[in-house]
Write an enzyme that holds these catalytic residues in place. Sequence first.
Site, PDB file in Angstrom:
ATOM      1  N   THR A 104      62.750  43.352  59.211  1.00 45.82           N
ATOM      2  CA  THR A 104      61.728  43.429  58.170  1.00 45.82           C
ATOM      3  C   THR A 104      61.762  44.796  57.504  1.00 45.82           C
ATOM      4  OG1 THR A 104      60.082  44.112  59.819  1.00 45.82           O
ATOM      5  CG2 THR A 104      60.157  41.778  59.242  1.00 45.82           C
ATOM      6  N   ASN A 113      59.368  47.333  55.930  1.00 42.81           N
ATOM      7  CA  ASN A 113      57.928  47.599  55.921  1.00 42.81           C
ATOM      8  C   ASN A 113      57.553  48.357  54.652  1.00 42.81           C
ATOM      9  OD1 ASN A 113      58.710  46.858  58.535  1.00 42.81           O
ATOM     10  ND2 ASN A 113      56.941  47.896  59.436  1.00 42.81           N
ATOM     11  N   GLU A 140      55.080  43.604  56.295  1.00 49.14           N
ATOM     12  CA  GLU A 140      56.489  43.505  56.685  1.00 49.14           C
ATOM     13  C   GLU A 140      57.153  42.374  55.932  1.00 49.14           C
ATOM     14  OE1 GLU A 140      57.254  44.445  61.052  1.00 49.14           O
ATOM     15  OE2 GLU A 140      55.534  43.098  61.096  1.00 49.14           O
TER      16      GLU A 140
END
Length: 375
Positions: free
Chosen positions: A240, A242, A306
Site C-alpha cells: 500500500t 500511504n 492506504e
Amino acid sequence: MRIRFSPHHLAKPPLPPPPLLSLKRLARIVASAAPAWAARPAPRVIDVGSGTGALLPHLRAAGVADVLAVDVSAAMLEAGAGRGGAPSAAAAPVLGNTPAVRPWVGDIESVPAYQGPVDAVFFNSVFGNVHDQRGALDAAAGLARPGGRVVLSHPLGRAWHGRLRGADPVAVPHALPDAAALTALIAGLPLAVVGLVDEADWYAAVLEVPRGYALPAPLLLEGAVTAGFGRGSRQLGTPTANLPPADVVGAWGEAGPPLGVYFGWARLLDPPPGSAPADAAPHPAVLNVGRRPTFEGGQGGDLTVEVHVLHPYGSDFYGRRLRVAVGGFLRPERRFQGVAALVARIAADIGTAKAALAGPEHAGLRALVGESGEA
Ligand code: RBF
Ligand code: MG
C-alpha cells in the site's frame, strides 16, 4: 464454533412428530432473501444445517443456481443425496464455474472465503443448535457480498423450538433470538436487521450486509506517499501507498471519512526516472481509510489512508505524488481473527472493486486522475 448433536439426544424418547412442515413457509423463507439476488443471473447461496435438503427444492424454484449445502453431519447430507438433497460428496463438484449444489461437511466457520461471496446465507431450523451464534453470524457476514442477506428461520416458530430445546438443552443451547437478543448478537458485526417475524408458529429474522455505495460525487485525493509499516507487502501481499491523512481526509468534509474500504482509480504523477511507462498510467485501486483493528491488540493505531494500486510497480515510490479518484464505498473496516482472514477479505474486496469500476456508474472516474505525463 461447533454445532453439536449429542449422542444421548438420539437415545431419548422422541418428541411427538412435528406438525406438517408447511411448504409455503419454506418458500417464504427463501423469498425473504430474494431481494439480495434480484437481477443477478446466477444467484449463489449457502444453506447452513442443510441436513437432508429441505430447503433445496424451494431454492431451486426461486431460481437459485448455486448452493453450498453445509452440515456438520456427513450422514445427513448423504441421506439427503437420494432424496433431492445435495448430491453425494463423490458426485458433486467441489468448486468451479458451473453452478451446482455442493455438500460441505463442517460448520459455517469452516467454509473458506473462496466459496464466497454469496448472495445469501440461510440458517433454517438450526440457529438454536449453533453454540457460538455470534461467531457463526460473523462468518456468514464475511461470506456474503455487500447487500447480501443472512436469514435465521424456523418454519414452526418459537413455540415448537422451545419444546425442542426443553427436550434437549444440550443439543439446542439457545432460544431463537427475540428483537433485543438479535440486536445484541449483531452489535459490531457488519449486519443490520431488515425484518423480524417472531410469532408462536413462525420465525424469520432477515439480516443484511451493508451495501456498497457510489459516493454522491467522486472524491479527489492527492498526496506525497509516505512509508507505511511494510506489512502490506511483506505479510499481506498487498503493498500500500500511504497518503498523509491530514492532506486528504478533508475531501470527505467536516464529518470526516466513514472508516472502511473504498475503490477508485489511482495515478502516480511523477514516477521515478527510468520507470516503465505503465507505472505512469491510471490503474484501478482499493483503499482502506482506518485504524487497522486487526493489529496492535485489536486497538488499531492512528488513522491511515492506504492505497493498494492494482498494478505491479517496478520500484518503491516514497515521496512521489499519488492522485486517487474515489468512486465508492465497499464495506466498513473491521477486526479480523487473523492475517489470513484479512488477506482473503482484501482479495474479495478487489474483485468487488473491479466489478464496480467496470460498470457504467463509474465510467467517468478514470478520467479524473488524468493521463500519463499530465500534471
Ligand atoms: N485492516 C483491518 O484491520 N481491517 C480491515 O477491514 C482492513 N481492510 C483493508 C482493506 C484493504 C483493501 C487494504 C488495502 C487494507 C485493509 N486493512 C484492513 C489494512 C491492513 O491492515 C494494512 O494495509 C496493513 O496492516 C498494512 O499497514
Ligand atoms: Mg503501506
